[in-house]
Design a protein around this motif. Sequence first.
Motif, mmCIF file in Angstrom:
data_model
loop_
_atom_site.group_PDB
_atom_site.id
_atom_site.type_symbol
_atom_site.label_atom_id
_atom_site.label_comp_id
_atom_site.label_asym_id
_atom_site.label_seq_id
_atom_site.Cartn_x
_atom_site.Cartn_y
_atom_site.Cartn_z
ATOM 1 N N GLY A 13 -4.213 7.461 6.116
ATOM 2 C CA GLY A 13 -3.959 6.131 6.666
ATOM 3 C C GLY A 13 -4.740 5.065 5.916
ATOM 4 O O GLY A 13 -4.226 3.985 5.618
ATOM 5 N N TYR A 14 -6.000 5.375 5.574
ATOM 6 C CA TYR A 14 -6.832 4.426 4.827
ATOM 7 C C TYR A 14 -6.209 4.149 3.461
ATOM 8 O O TYR A 14 -6.113 2.998 3.022
ATOM 9 C CB TYR A 14 -8.248 5.009 4.675
ATOM 10 N N ASN A 15 -5.765 5.238 2.818
ATOM 11 C CA ASN A 15 -5.138 5.103 1.499
ATOM 12 C C ASN A 15 -3.867 4.260 1.595
ATOM 13 O O ASN A 15 -3.619 3.371 0.780
ATOM 14 C CB ASN A 15 -4.809 6.508 0.966
ATOM 15 N N THR A 16 -3.068 4.516 2.624
ATOM 16 C CA THR A 16 -1.817 3.768 2.790
ATOM 17 C C THR A 16 -2.105 2.294 3.052
ATOM 18 O O THR A 16 -1.444 1.411 2.503
ATOM 19 C CB THR A 16 -1.009 4.365 3.960
ATOM 20 N N TYR A 17 -3.119 2.033 3.874
ATOM 21 C CA TYR A 17 -3.491 0.645 4.168
ATOM 22 C C TYR A 17 -3.825 -0.087 2.866
ATOM 23 O O TYR A 17 -3.367 -1.199 2.611
ATOM 24 C CB TYR A 17 -4.679 0.607 5.126
ATOM 25 N N ASN A 18 -4.615 0.601 2.003
ATOM 26 C CA ASN A 18 -4.978 -0.008 0.718
ATOM 27 C C ASN A 18 -3.744 -0.263 -0.136
ATOM 28 O O ASN A 18 -3.608 -1.332 -0.731
ATOM 29 C CB ASN A 18 -5.939 0.911 -0.040
#
Length: 618
Positions: free
Chosen positions: A452-457
């Motif tokens: 999720g963090y990667n996708t947000y970035n």
Amino acid sequence: MKFIRIAGLYIFIGSVLLFIATLFMGNYTLSQTSIEKTFDGKDAKVTETFIAVAKENGVLDKTYNDQFSFINDVKGLFDKHNEKITQAVAEEKGITSTQTKKIINDATQGGSVSYTKDVLEKNLAEAEVTSLDKATNWMYSPKKTYDSAEAFQKDLKTKISEINKNKAKDFLLYDNKYARFNITERAATGIIADNKALFLFLTFGLGIIGSLMFIISRLFLKPIPGIKNNGIYLNNATNRGWVGIVVFGFLVSFYVLLYFHPYIISNWTNILDPVKSIFIENGSASQWFLYGILYTVSMTVMGIRMFIKYRHNQYQVVRTASVLFFQIIFAFLLVEILPLFDLPGVDLKNAWPLDYNFLTDWNVKNYLDSGHLGKFMFFWGFILSIVVVPLLVYIYGKRWYCSWVCGCGGLAETLGDPYRQLSDKRLIAWKIERWLLYPILIFAIVMTVVVGYNTYNIVVTPELANDHTFLGINAYAINEWYGFFIGSIFAGVIGTGFYPLLGNRTWCRFGCPLAAYMGLIQRFKSKFRITTNGGQCISCGNCSTYCEQGIDVRAYAQKGQNIVRASCVGCGVCSAVCPRGVLKLENGNDDGATRHEVPEVILGNDMDLFEMLEESKK
Ligand code: SF4
Ligand code: SF4
């Protein structure tokens, strides 16, 4: 009727054998047309180069008798294609071999290496100077010294090759299971490819007709309603006997081929092209379409068996109708139909963490690129997992999902019904259950946070999405590991493949993170419980035997204690098989401790015989 039943069995077995035999039928020819179909939608340069490479290597128009020798020759073409197209792109808009030679000559004059930006500016156009400068400025003299010209050449050529490959990246092909499947499926020729509709009828059609003859005839052979599990432990199909082992072998092989080597089963998808064409003109079925059809057909046919077997039990009839509705409409039809309207083809009832790809970048982008409805579907995914799931578990217990809605639960309750007695009831199984289920939930949560963090970035701050790691974990790697071990091996190969050996709820009981999440709510904060009228229990053990989750229901019944267990999926079969009407699935008041209370005296036996004796003497 007996004849119809036996004839149905033989027709079904014949259709399954033919289905398997189709894998060894027909030929494979990599023709110009099949290559064009495979790379339909890609740049014409890709098709042209691949045709040229196939021709140069003697594979074009060569006919193979089986998919193994075909793929053996074809798999090497992907790398050769990439080499050729990279060279072509380099000549057109990259750094050519002539330019590379000139740079090397200029940088190695006089026997020593003197590589500077001036050398680049002398030999390349401005755009190429910028890209090569960025990639090789660490090699400039005198910052970097080389002992030999060969070492310098090697470094430079590697960097130039990377730049050229990057320029050609839209034209590159990758040798993976999907590429192999696509090219094999389109290359099929001969009896299957020429008679798809006929084989569709002979395999799927006759399989359905045969199994329905076998199932429905029982309605007339045993006309009195009631669950008849007589002889279940004496039947080779349901007592881990040889028939069960054959079914186990078939299911496991199917999942291994489906997940890891789909090109081997390309004839099965070819057979389904006429069905796929209902949704898309001249549609070509993928391995996931095959899986969807097999899943839905198996559930429907075995659902009819459930309707007949449990026809006296309203709960079972409605529950079976519900799982069939959600499978046919949500998991199959909508997944096929939504993409026709440029919407993501997703199963809208598939809640996180069962849907472990929910927050992957490609999935989120897919939602966000699909207009307002796509965005709403993304929002619905959150609402489903965070609000709907816990709220309904509080009101109805996790049965609302596991036994009424879920596809995995639906297959377990229909196709898996003959195997429910094989669940392990031992204490060790319960310990393994807890040690597997909750760590998998934690694994799913960690994976989702990282992904999720990667996708947000990627979506919101692309400039920060460089190394795709969070807490030292690579988002793609953890997603791939989870997908391989939990999504494919556990949920598919073991979860369904092992039905005939471990029972029908192996995945739901030992592996499903959503079941773990709902189980915690059901155990500590829910209105659901199975109440027991202990005084009526004759300790026959039917309930424990047919509990697919391995719960020792009888032990609770003997004590007159409510069954409040995290693992109970509320299938209601314990209640259905009880000859004394002891068990009842209820949604009562969430009255905290009393829901878990162990009564001191068994209900109905609340009497002291000595006291009664004394009384009678008076
Ligand atoms: S306790 Fe009863 S309702 Fe719960 S899973 Fe077992 S058989 Fe199904
Ligand atoms: S099936 Fe009914 S009677 Fe038999 S042990 Fe279970 S609760 Fe008791």
